[in-house]
Design an enzyme around this catalytic site. Structure first.
Site, mmCIF file in Angstrom:
data_model
loop_
_atom_site.group_PDB
_atom_site.id
_atom_site.type_symbol
_atom_site.label_atom_id
_atom_site.label_comp_id
_atom_site.label_asym_id
_atom_site.label_seq_id
_atom_site.Cartn_x
_atom_site.Cartn_y
_atom_site.Cartn_z
ATOM 1 N N ARG A 164 39.854 39.067 59.803
ATOM 2 C CA ARG A 164 38.594 38.317 59.810
ATOM 3 C C ARG A 164 38.659 37.104 60.749
ATOM 4 O O ARG A 164 38.074 36.055 60.484
ATOM 5 C CB ARG A 164 38.202 37.847 58.403
ATOM 6 C CG ARG A 164 37.902 38.962 57.443
ATOM 7 C CD ARG A 164 36.664 39.736 57.878
ATOM 8 N NE ARG A 164 36.144 40.537 56.792
ATOM 9 C CZ ARG A 164 36.590 41.760 56.481
ATOM 10 N NH1 ARG A 164 37.543 42.326 57.212
ATOM 11 N NH2 ARG A 164 36.071 42.428 55.476
ATOM 12 N N SER A 238 31.652 39.676 50.940
ATOM 13 C CA SER A 238 32.775 38.903 50.394
ATOM 14 C C SER A 238 32.593 37.434 50.749
ATOM 15 O O SER A 238 32.413 37.103 51.924
ATOM 16 C CB SER A 238 34.091 39.373 51.016
ATOM 17 O OG SER A 238 34.279 40.738 50.810
ATOM 18 N N GLU A 334 35.098 33.175 53.740
ATOM 19 C CA GLU A 334 34.955 34.111 54.846
ATOM 20 C C GLU A 334 33.576 33.893 55.479
ATOM 21 O O GLU A 334 33.388 34.081 56.668
ATOM 22 C CB GLU A 334 35.053 35.543 54.295
ATOM 23 C CG GLU A 334 35.339 36.579 55.336
ATOM 24 C CD GLU A 334 34.302 37.678 55.391
ATOM 25 O OE1 GLU A 334 34.063 38.191 56.478
ATOM 26 O OE2 GLU A 334 33.741 38.019 54.345
HETATM 27 N N1 EPU Z 1 39.249 43.823 42.356
HETATM 28 C C1 EPU Z 1 39.187 43.134 41.163
HETATM 29 N N2 EPU Z 1 37.950 42.780 40.681
HETATM 30 C C2 EPU Z 1 36.800 43.100 41.345
HETATM 31 C C3 EPU Z 1 36.864 43.836 42.542
HETATM 32 C C4 EPU Z 1 38.115 44.174 43.040
HETATM 33 O O1 EPU Z 1 40.190 42.826 40.542
HETATM 34 O O2 EPU Z 1 35.726 42.709 40.846
HETATM 35 C C5 EPU Z 1 40.599 44.142 42.918
HETATM 36 C C6 EPU Z 1 41.045 45.552 42.695
HETATM 37 O O3 EPU Z 1 42.420 45.547 42.449
HETATM 38 C C7 EPU Z 1 40.784 46.229 44.024
HETATM 39 C C8 EPU Z 1 41.039 45.093 44.996
HETATM 40 O O4 EPU Z 1 40.564 43.932 44.314
HETATM 41 O O5 EPU Z 1 41.636 47.294 44.257
HETATM 42 C C9 EPU Z 1 40.346 45.260 46.321
HETATM 43 O O6 EPU Z 1 38.936 45.411 46.098
HETATM 44 P P1 EPU Z 1 38.006 46.130 47.181
HETATM 45 O O7 EPU Z 1 38.579 47.430 47.566
HETATM 46 O O8 EPU Z 1 36.610 46.094 46.669
HETATM 47 O O9 EPU Z 1 38.156 45.234 48.474
HETATM 48 P P2 EPU Z 1 38.188 43.651 48.739
HETATM 49 O O10 EPU Z 1 39.583 43.307 49.182
HETATM 50 O O11 EPU Z 1 37.632 42.868 47.611
HETATM 51 C C10 EPU Z 1 37.694 43.912 51.291
HETATM 52 C C11 EPU Z 1 36.746 43.322 52.284
HETATM 53 C C12 EPU Z 1 35.364 43.961 52.135
HETATM 54 C C13 EPU Z 1 35.492 45.461 52.347
HETATM 55 C C14 EPU Z 1 36.487 46.015 51.325
HETATM 56 C C15 EPU Z 1 36.780 47.486 51.493
HETATM 57 C C16 EPU Z 1 37.555 41.055 52.629
HETATM 58 C C17 EPU Z 1 37.314 39.595 52.417
HETATM 59 N N3 EPU Z 1 36.656 41.881 52.095
HETATM 60 O O12 EPU Z 1 37.221 43.536 49.999
HETATM 61 O O13 EPU Z 1 34.534 43.453 53.147
HETATM 62 O O14 EPU Z 1 34.244 46.110 52.206
HETATM 63 O O15 EPU Z 1 37.758 45.319 51.458
HETATM 64 O O16 EPU Z 1 37.627 47.713 52.547
HETATM 65 O O17 EPU Z 1 38.522 41.424 53.280
HETATM 66 C C18 EPU Z 1 32.992 41.677 53.587
HETATM 67 O O18 EPU Z 1 33.806 41.252 54.401
HETATM 68 O O19 EPU Z 1 31.889 41.092 53.383
HETATM 69 C C19 EPU Z 1 33.311 42.862 52.821
HETATM 70 C C20 EPU Z 1 32.496 43.348 51.887
#
Ligand code: EPU
Length: 339
Positions: A164, A238, A334
């Site tokens: 990012r 995010s 972010e």
């Molecule tokens: N999780 C929780 N609680 C929640 C949601 C997730 O504990 O409410 C934990 C779970 O363990 C899950 C992990 O967080 O496995 C990762 O969650 P998720 O796959 O939804 O991804 P993220 O790391 O929260 C990132 C990006 C998203 C992107 C997703 C999918 C960032 C800041 N965000 O989110 O990007 O869609 O991965 O690849 O890196 C954005 O940048 O606006 C965005 C939506």
């Protein structure tokens, strides 16, 4: 080109914040942005360029010139047996570019389906999702120097992409107008389905040899099931980045919270999902006034209607503080917070 005064920015930011721009204009061509740079910009104390408005939080009215980028278009500029080079103008809606590429079977950005925002904003923060980042297919971009009006090409190395991150969020911040972005896409796409949820959806549909259209459809399904649609519930995806901490810090947290998910990085650090930290701190699905953390994805802060930008920002600071108090980890926004 008309410069409007006192215009509500509500339709121009996905948080749906009703902040007001003192001055506002739309640019639709290179000539128009050059006109703004050469004839107008020096009249204003500050300026803000917006694309889809999907990664900004307007904390207050904007006492300067807001420039809405409407320079759009997609062109094939070169191709050979294996690859095609697509140039897209920066005001193009990102998902329209993804759809164009999926329709033509040009592979490389299908995992980035349905990310809100415009093509010009994509390299700024090296958008990423479901195992892909824009840097994987990025070839170069043309940016216009906001001081001199001259064009400059930035190759991939010069953009210094990170998680990012890019030069446009650091040294080059506020210095350039990104005019077009060129991607190198594959005519023989290699499918990227390392992300567990994509595999699960493909299995459910009994798709054993997925096309990039199948992958794009799966990503759309995942996003629609987890992430709120900004048209229905204001948000900017995010709100914070996933923090990267020293291994010892992660190990210490894990002594107390053995279930903590974590990803080891090549640089020896450990990435912890911000969503997990926020959920553990008790914010998931919690509404405070007009704002809160989404019930299906704790990392997404939402506007339940009529929230001010400052209210959302204060909420984000409370979330940040409670995560810091509980885990000793500082979450970094972010979203681009405009104060
Ligand atoms: N999780 C929780 N609680 C929640 C949601 C997730 O504990 O409410 C934990 C779970 O363990 C899950 C992990 O967080 O496995 C990762 O969650 P998720 O796959 O939804 O991804 P993220 O790391 O929260 C990132 C990006 C998203 C992107 C997703 C999918 C960032 C800041 N965000 O989110 O990007 O869609 O991965 O690849 O890196 C954005 O940048 O606006 C965005 C939506």
């Amino acid at each position: 080109m008309t410069i409007l005064e006192y215009l509500s920015l509500q339709p121009f930011n996905t948080f749906g914040i009703n902040a007001c721009a003192h001055y506002f204009c739309k640019v639709q061509s290179k000539e128009e942005i050059l006109h703004i740079i050469q004839e107008e910009l020096h009249f204003y104390s500050k300026f803000l360029i917006i694309g889809g408005g999907s990664n900004i939080l307007l904390c207050d009215d904007y006492d300067g010139l807001v420039i809405k980028n409407k320079i759009t278009g997609i062109e094939v500029i070169r191709e050979d047996e294996e690859f095609v080079w697509i140039k897209s103008y920066s005001g193009t809606v990102w998902h329209e570019l993804v759809q164009y590429c999926v329709q033509h079977n040009y592979g490389g950005i299908e995992n980035l389906s349905l990310i809100p925002g415009t093509v010009g904003a994509a390299p700024m923060q090296n958008i990423g999702a479901y195992g892909a980042e824009i840097k994987d297919t990025f070839e170069e971009l043309e940016a216009i120097d906001l001081q001199t009006g001259t064009s400059r090409i930035f190759r991939k190395e010069e953009c210094r992409f990170g998680y990012r991150e890019s030069i446009f969020k650091r040294e080059a911040k506020g210095k350039f107008f990104i005019y077009s972005v060129t991607f190198k896409l594959s005519k023989n796409p290699v499918i990227n389905i390392q992300y567990g949820d994509i595999q699960r959806i493909l299995q459910e549909k009994a798709i054993s040899h997925p096309t990039i259209k199948n992958v794009s459809d799966a990503v759309i399904e995942i996003r629609q099931s987890k992430l709120p649609d900004p048209k229905e519930l204001g948000n900017a995806g995010s709100f914070f980045k996933n923090p990267e901490v020293e291994k010892s810090v992660a190990e210490n947290i894990q002594l107390e919270f053995p279930a903590m998910p974590k990803y080891e990085l090549p640089n020896g650090k450990v990435k912890i999902p911000a969503a997990w930290l926020i959920e553990q701190a008790g914010w998931k699905g919690k509404q405070v006034g007009h704002t809160g953390n989404h019930a299906k994805q704790a990392l997404v802060i939402v506007n339940y209607g009529n929230s001010t930008g400052d209210e959302i920002w204060q909420h984000a600071l409370n979330v940040q503080k409670s995560v810091q108090d509980k885990f000793g980890v500082l979450l970094e926004p972010e979203v681009n917070v405009i104060k």
